[in-house]
Design a protein around this motif. Structure first.
Motif, PDB file in Angstrom:
ATOM      1  N   GLY A  49     -26.294   9.864  19.310  1.00 51.18           N
ATOM      2  CA  GLY A  49     -26.133  10.915  20.313  1.00 51.18           C
ATOM      3  C   GLY A  49     -24.698  11.273  20.635  1.00 51.18           C
ATOM      4  N   ILE A  50     -24.454  11.529  21.909  1.00 49.50           N
ATOM      5  CA  ILE A  50     -23.118  11.922  22.363  1.00 49.50           C
ATOM      6  C   ILE A  50     -22.098  10.832  22.064  1.00 49.50           C
ATOM      7  N   GLY A  51     -22.498   9.572  22.230  1.00 55.03           N
ATOM      8  CA  GLY A  51     -21.571   8.473  21.983  1.00 55.03           C
ATOM      9  C   GLY A  51     -21.083   8.434  20.551  1.00 55.03           C
ATOM     10  N   LEU A  52     -21.981   8.661  19.597  1.00 57.17           N
ATOM     11  CA  LEU A  52     -21.580   8.678  18.192  1.00 57.17           C
ATOM     12  C   LEU A  52     -20.626   9.831  17.917  1.00 57.17           C
ATOM     13  N   ARG A  53     -20.922  11.004  18.486  1.00 55.96           N
ATOM     14  CA  ARG A  53     -20.037  12.145  18.243  1.00 55.96           C
ATOM     15  C   ARG A  53     -18.663  11.929  18.895  1.00 55.96           C
ATOM     16  N   ILE A  54     -18.637  11.298  20.059  1.00 61.95           N
ATOM     17  CA  ILE A  54     -17.345  10.970  20.671  1.00 61.95           C
ATOM     18  C   ILE A  54     -16.548  10.071  19.735  1.00 61.95           C
ATOM     19  N   ALA A  55     -17.208   9.050  19.197  1.00 60.72           N
ATOM     20  CA  ALA A  55     -16.524   8.151  18.266  1.00 60.72           C
ATOM     21  C   ALA A  55     -15.977   8.928  17.079  1.00 60.72           C
ATOM     22  N   GLU A  56     -16.789   9.812  16.516  1.00 61.10           N
ATOM     23  CA  GLU A  56     -16.342  10.573  15.348  1.00 61.10           C
ATOM     24  C   GLU A  56     -15.147  11.462  15.665  1.00 61.10           C
ATOM     25  N   ILE A  57     -15.222  12.195  16.774  1.00 57.25           N
ATOM     26  CA  ILE A  57     -14.127  13.116  17.110  1.00 57.25           C
ATOM     27  C   ILE A  57     -12.852  12.331  17.425  1.00 57.25           C
ATOM     28  N   PHE A  58     -12.973  11.213  18.128  1.00 60.48           N
ATOM     29  CA  PHE A  58     -11.803  10.371  18.378  1.00 60.48           C
ATOM     30  C   PHE A  58     -11.194   9.906  17.053  1.00 60.48           C
ATOM     31  N   MET A  59     -12.040   9.468  16.137  1.00 59.56           N
ATOM     32  CA  MET A  59     -11.547   8.966  14.857  1.00 59.56           C
ATOM     33  C   MET A  59     -10.904  10.084  14.038  1.00 59.56           C
ATOM     34  N   ARG A  60     -11.436  11.278  14.144  1.00 57.07           N
ATOM     35  CA  ARG A  60     -10.829  12.418  13.440  1.00 57.07           C
ATOM     36  C   ARG A  60      -9.489  12.819  14.065  1.00 57.07           C
ATOM     37  N   HIS A  61      -9.184  12.243  15.231  1.00 55.03           N
ATOM     38  CA  HIS A  61      -7.884  12.471  15.864  1.00 55.03           C
ATOM     39  C   HIS A  61      -7.015  11.216  15.825  1.00 55.03           C
ATOM     40  N   GLY A  62      -7.267  10.344  14.843  1.00 57.04           N
ATOM     41  CA  GLY A  62      -6.378   9.221  14.570  1.00 57.04           C
ATOM     42  C   GLY A  62      -6.704   7.922  15.254  1.00 57.04           C
ATOM     43  N   CYS A  63      -7.848   7.839  15.943  1.00 57.28           N
ATOM     44  CA  CYS A  63      -8.208   6.662  16.737  1.00 57.28           C
ATOM     45  C   CYS A  63      -9.109   5.722  15.928  1.00 57.28           C
ATOM     46  N   ASP A  64      -8.924   4.419  16.101  1.00 53.40           N
ATOM     47  CA  ASP A  64      -9.900   3.445  15.641  1.00 53.40           C
ATOM     48  C   ASP A  64     -10.872   3.186  16.785  1.00 53.40           C
ATOM     49  N   THR A  65     -12.100   2.815  16.461  1.00 52.16           N
ATOM     50  CA  THR A  65     -13.104   2.680  17.514  1.00 52.16           C
ATOM     51  C   THR A  65     -13.911   1.396  17.400  1.00 52.16           C
ATOM     52  N   VAL A  66     -14.445   1.004  18.543  1.00 50.45           N
ATOM     53  CA  VAL A  66     -15.492  -0.003  18.626  1.00 50.45           C
ATOM     54  C   VAL A  66     -16.711   0.708  19.183  1.00 50.45           C
ATOM     55  N   ILE A  67     -17.848   0.606  18.499  1.00 50.50           N
ATOM     56  CA  ILE A  67     -19.097   1.156  19.030  1.00 50.50           C
ATOM     57  C   ILE A  67     -19.989  -0.029  19.386  1.00 50.50           C
ATOM     58  N   ALA A  68     -20.519  -0.025  20.599  1.00 50.86           N
ATOM     59  CA  ALA A  68     -21.197  -1.212  21.120  1.00 50.86           C
ATOM     60  C   ALA A  68     -22.514  -0.842  21.787  1.00 50.86           C
ATOM     61  N   SER A  69     -23.560  -1.568  21.428  1.00 52.37           N
ATOM     62  CA  SER A  69     -24.871  -1.422  22.069  1.00 52.37           C
ATOM     63  C   SER A  69     -25.709  -2.630  21.677  1.00 52.37           C
ATOM     64  N   ARG A  70     -27.003  -2.580  21.991  1.00 49.21           N
ATOM     65  CA  ARG A  70     -27.864  -3.723  21.699  1.00 49.21           C
ATOM     66  C   ARG A  70     -28.406  -3.728  20.267  1.00 49.21           C
ATOM     67  N   ASN A  71     -28.403  -2.586  19.601  1.00 45.72           N
ATOM     68  CA  ASN A  71     -28.993  -2.465  18.269  1.00 45.72           C
ATOM     69  C   ASN A  71     -27.915  -2.564  17.201  1.00 45.72           C
ATOM     70  N   LEU A  72     -27.670  -3.779  16.731  1.00 44.70           N
ATOM     71  CA  LEU A  72     -26.568  -3.994  15.789  1.00 44.70           C
ATOM     72  C   LEU A  72     -26.820  -3.319  14.443  1.00 44.70           C
TER      73      LEU A  72
END
Length: 303
Positions: A49-72
């Motif tokens: 959802g929105i969280g995945l797209r936030i991660a993608e857009i941040f990464m496309r702007h030079g950011c590394d990310t941690v994505i965290a939830s219960r479903n590994l």
């Protein structure tokens, strides 16, 4: 399906989006590609959802990310897609935002992997339609625990582990449900209203440590589980979005851009603010109690 432009009379060009939990096939930068260069963002609920797209857009702007939830398993799959699309690193970590000890372990793993933490996105949430009269006590409690306690728990751990001494940015993903008292949403509306207050309190207390705390309050956002679960497709077919000034639902990339703004130096003097990004929906859309109660289940919600 890729959305290129709005269907309303303004012919406003929209950022690219896809309805599934996949990365974009193309992307047009509206900010510098280096806006978050070499920063690290920790995103709860980042596997979809929105969280995945936030991660993608941040990464496309030079950011590394941690994505965290219960479903590994879902996180691992998402992390591969995100890294392939952006060329940046993405670390999937299993956490339960209701359990502070799991957050502590995840933040420590983040610091071991990246050596820093610059941005926290509190996106983990749960929601469904249910009348208050049939809402179970446990269902209300669970939503409050995930949305409100989860936001506080994660913010507090990140602050104590890193932001207190290094500064940073927190963006909470909120909602407009509590602004008018939306029918069938007492659980989520109460939780998000508490988060809006929390945003202001933490901005005041943590500002001297160089921490900015803001929130984005989305309206109906296509291509998300919440959109499907809360009747978005049915409302779209019925013409309900014609009452929204922008006359359409938003998309996930638009929400990611709002979050990117608040997490970046572009908003360096902004804190304690809730950025409503709903196309003006809460100002004009009908709070049709009879219609909403008619589509609600008569059975008690159980989680």
């Amino acid at each position: 399906m890729v959305i290129i432009m709005a269907e309303n009379k303004s012919k406003e060009f929209l950022p690219e989006d896809v309805g599934s939990d996949d990365c974009l096939t193309s992307y047009t930068h509206i900010y510098s590609p280096d806006l978050l260069k070499d920063q690290v963002a920790f995103i709860t609920g980042g596997g979809s959802g929105i969280g995945l797209r936030i991660a993608e857009i941040f990464m496309r702007h030079g950011c590394d990310t941690v994505i965290a939830s219960r479903n590994l398993d879902k996180l691992r799959e998402a992390a591969v897609k995100l890294s392939v699309a952006s060329g940046r690193r993405c670390l999937p970590l299993c956490i339960d935002v209701r359990q502070p000890e799991s957050i502590v372990a995840a933040v420590e793993d983040t610091l071991k992997e990246f050596g820093r933490l610059d941005v926290l996105i509190n996106n983990a949430a749960g929601n469904f339609l249910c009348p208050a009269s049939t809402l179970s006590f446990n269902a209300f409690k669970t939503v409050m625990e995930i949305d409100t306690m989860g936001t506080f728990n994660t913010s507090k751990v990140v602050y104590e582990k890193w932001f207190k001494d290094h500064g940073g940015n927190i963006v909470n993903i909120s909602a407009t449900l509590g602004y008018r008292g939306q029918a069938l949403q007492v659980h989520a509306g109460s939780a998000k209203a508490a988060n809006d207050a929390m945003t202001k309190h933490l901005a005041v207390e943590w500002g001297p440590s160089g921490v900015r705390v803001n929130a984005v309050a989305p309206g109906p956002i296509s291509g998300t589980e919440g959109y499907r679960r809360l009747g978005g497709p049915r409302g779209e077919v019925a013409g309900a979005f014609q009452s929204i000034p922008m006359q359409r639902a938003g998309n996930k990339t638009e929400m990611a851009h709002c979050t990117l703004f608040l997490a970046s130096p572009a908003s360096s003097y902004v804190t304690g603010t809730i950025l409503v990004a709903d196309g003006g929906a809460w100002l004009t859309s009908a709070n049709d109690v009879a219609m909403l109660l008619g589509i609600a289940s008569s059975k008690s919600a159980k989680l």
